[in-house]
Write an enzyme that holds these catalytic residues in place. Structure first.
Site, PDB file in Angstrom:
ATOM      1  N   ASP A  41       0.834  -1.206   0.000  1.00  0.00           N
ATOM      2  CA  ASP A  41       0.000   0.000   0.000  1.00  0.00           C
ATOM      3  C   ASP A  41       0.869   1.257   0.000  1.00  0.00           C
ATOM      4  O   ASP A  41       0.367   2.375  -0.093  1.00  0.00           O
ATOM      5  CB  ASP A  41      -1.003   0.003   1.148  1.00  0.00           C
ATOM      6  CG  ASP A  41      -0.362  -0.112   2.522  1.00  0.00           C
ATOM      7  OD1 ASP A  41       0.875  -0.140   2.607  1.00  0.00           O
ATOM      8  OD2 ASP A  41      -1.113  -0.187   3.523  1.00  0.00           O
ATOM      9  N   SER A  42       2.201   1.057   0.036  1.00  0.00           N
ATOM     10  CA  SER A  42       3.150   2.151  -0.177  1.00  0.00           C
ATOM     11  C   SER A  42       2.996   2.731  -1.581  1.00  0.00           C
ATOM     12  O   SER A  42       3.535   3.801  -1.876  1.00  0.00           O
ATOM     13  CB  SER A  42       4.590   1.672   0.047  1.00  0.00           C
ATOM     14  OG  SER A  42       4.800   0.406  -0.568  1.00  0.00           O
ATOM     15  N   ASP A  51      -1.101  -6.105  -0.405  1.00  0.00           N
ATOM     16  CA  ASP A  51      -1.596  -5.488   0.829  1.00  0.00           C
ATOM     17  C   ASP A  51      -3.099  -5.260   0.777  1.00  0.00           C
ATOM     18  O   ASP A  51      -3.618  -4.751  -0.224  1.00  0.00           O
ATOM     19  CB  ASP A  51      -0.922  -4.120   1.050  1.00  0.00           C
ATOM     20  CG  ASP A  51       0.311  -4.208   1.925  1.00  0.00           C
ATOM     21  OD1 ASP A  51       0.451  -5.191   2.676  1.00  0.00           O
ATOM     22  OD2 ASP A  51       1.130  -3.269   1.875  1.00  0.00           O
ATOM     23  N   LYS A  77      -1.596  -9.442   2.633  1.00  0.00           N
ATOM     24  CA  LYS A  77      -0.943  -9.001   3.869  1.00  0.00           C
ATOM     25  C   LYS A  77      -1.818  -7.963   4.550  1.00  0.00           C
ATOM     26  O   LYS A  77      -2.423  -7.133   3.876  1.00  0.00           O
ATOM     27  CB  LYS A  77       0.445  -8.403   3.600  1.00  0.00           C
ATOM     28  CG  LYS A  77       1.168  -7.945   4.885  1.00  0.00           C
ATOM     29  CD  LYS A  77       2.610  -7.549   4.630  1.00  0.00           C
ATOM     30  CE  LYS A  77       2.781  -6.187   3.989  1.00  0.00           C
ATOM     31  NZ  LYS A  77       2.321  -5.069   4.869  1.00  0.00           N
ATOM     32  N   GLU A 136      -2.114  -5.512   8.450  1.00  0.00           N
ATOM     33  CA  GLU A 136      -1.396  -5.017   9.620  1.00  0.00           C
ATOM     34  C   GLU A 136      -2.164  -5.273  10.906  1.00  0.00           C
ATOM     35  O   GLU A 136      -3.391  -5.136  10.940  1.00  0.00           O
ATOM     36  CB  GLU A 136      -1.165  -3.502   9.489  1.00  0.00           C
ATOM     37  CG  GLU A 136      -0.309  -3.116   8.300  1.00  0.00           C
ATOM     38  CD  GLU A 136      -0.140  -1.599   8.161  1.00  0.00           C
ATOM     39  OE1 GLU A 136       0.501  -1.179   7.190  1.00  0.00           O
ATOM     40  OE2 GLU A 136      -0.650  -0.848   9.029  1.00  0.00           O
ATOM     41  N   GLU A 158       8.325  -4.463  11.265  1.00  0.00           N
ATOM     42  CA  GLU A 158       8.792  -3.164  10.784  1.00  0.00           C
ATOM     43  C   GLU A 158       9.245  -2.253  11.912  1.00  0.00           C
ATOM     44  O   GLU A 158       8.525  -2.034  12.885  1.00  0.00           O
ATOM     45  CB  GLU A 158       7.681  -2.460   9.974  1.00  0.00           C
ATOM     46  CG  GLU A 158       8.123  -1.100   9.434  1.00  0.00           C
ATOM     47  CD  GLU A 158       7.184  -0.512   8.400  1.00  0.00           C
ATOM     48  OE1 GLU A 158       7.474   0.608   7.931  1.00  0.00           O
ATOM     49  OE2 GLU A 158       6.176  -1.154   8.044  1.00  0.00           O
TER      50      GLU A 158
END
Length: 271
Positions: free
Chosen positions: A51-52, A90, A120, A122, A189
């Site tokens: 998602d970066s 993501d 993925k 978070e 991270e």
């Protein structure tokens, strides 16, 4: 022999075997077909459609604005360029938090519409119901603990996480929780190296670090950062392997000069 030279297609099982052998896992982001082809052909183990993309592709300050439709667009573009690497996409902010049915629906859309290998997301105990529901559908899940950029407004800063004992203990508990739920791997991270190494040794599933020291089972960087395309971001953990910003600026400058000076196209470059 390394996985790079022997494995035709990287799977979640291959990553487990790599951890058992003590072979480090290489992971980079990619967001489009052309970049994915290059990264895959070079022999990367895992490609993360992060998602970066919200930052490096769309110019947003945070990862929050990117939508599920946009992640699917980037994911499908990457998959079309990949023959060997495991592709992980993501789940974007708002597509899984607080609603496990929506989480499953989001994950199914990603798998069906991108043909990626895994998703993925978070978080730890806060999102465990979403993780379990996605896994119940047979969709592989990579976890993500430590600095979780989608929670930036909660943290208020991108500084190192889990330096305090209580937060470190929660991270360890969350890591075990994700493994027990069935995650095949997890990203750690921006946490202290000693903590990341401890977690990596306690878990049987692979850990992929970013700003988490060398004790994890693998490493990940954002492709635009490590290739030196993006100059604004210079954290301690980033190693630049190229200076493409300068190379590309110089090339564009030469092109402009050649057009202005009537040097391009020359006689050989026309019909």
């Amino acid at each position: 022999m390394s996985t790079q030279s022997t494995v035709k297609v990287v799977t979640t099982h291959v990553l487990s075997e790599m951890k058992l052998r003590g072979e480090k896992i290489s992971m980079l982001t990619a967001y489009d077909y052309s970049m994915a082809r290059i990264v895959d052909a070079a022999g990367i183990d895992v490609i993360l459609v992060g998602d970066s993309a919200s930052n490096v592709m769309a110019g947003h300050e945070t990862t929050l604005p990117i939508t599920l439709d946009q992640m699917i667009y980037h994911g499908a573009s990457v998959v079309r360029g990949v023959k060997r690497a495991l592709v992980v996409v993501d789940l974007p902010f708002g597509s899984y938090q607080g609603n496990s049915k929506e989480a499953l629906s989001s994950a199914i859309r990603i798998m069906k519409e991108t043909a990626a290998d895994a998703v993925k997301l978070e978080g730890g105990i806060e999102v465990i119901e979403s993780i379990k529901r996605i896994l119940s559908a047979g969709i592989p899940v990579m976890g993500h603990l430590g600095l979780t950029p989608q929670s930036i407004h909660k943290f208020g800063t991108y500084t190192v996480r889990a330096k305090e004992e209580a937060e470190a203990q929660k991270l360890i508990e969350d890591a075990h929780l994700l493994e027990e739920a069935g995650c095949f791997a997890m990203v750690l991270e921006k946490i202290p190296a000693a903590l990341a190494e401890k977690v990596s040794k306690e878990l049987t599933i692979p850990t992929i670090g970013i700003g988490a020291g060398g004790g994890t089972d693998g490493q990940v960087l954002v492709i635009h950062d490590m290739l030196g395309i993006n100059r604004e971001f210079s954290p301690r953990f980033l190693r630049r392997y190229a200076d493409l910003y300068s190379t590309m600026t110089e090339a564009v400058g030469h092109y402009i000069d050649d057009v202005k000076n009537r040097d391009f196209p020359n006689e050989k470059e026309q019909y």
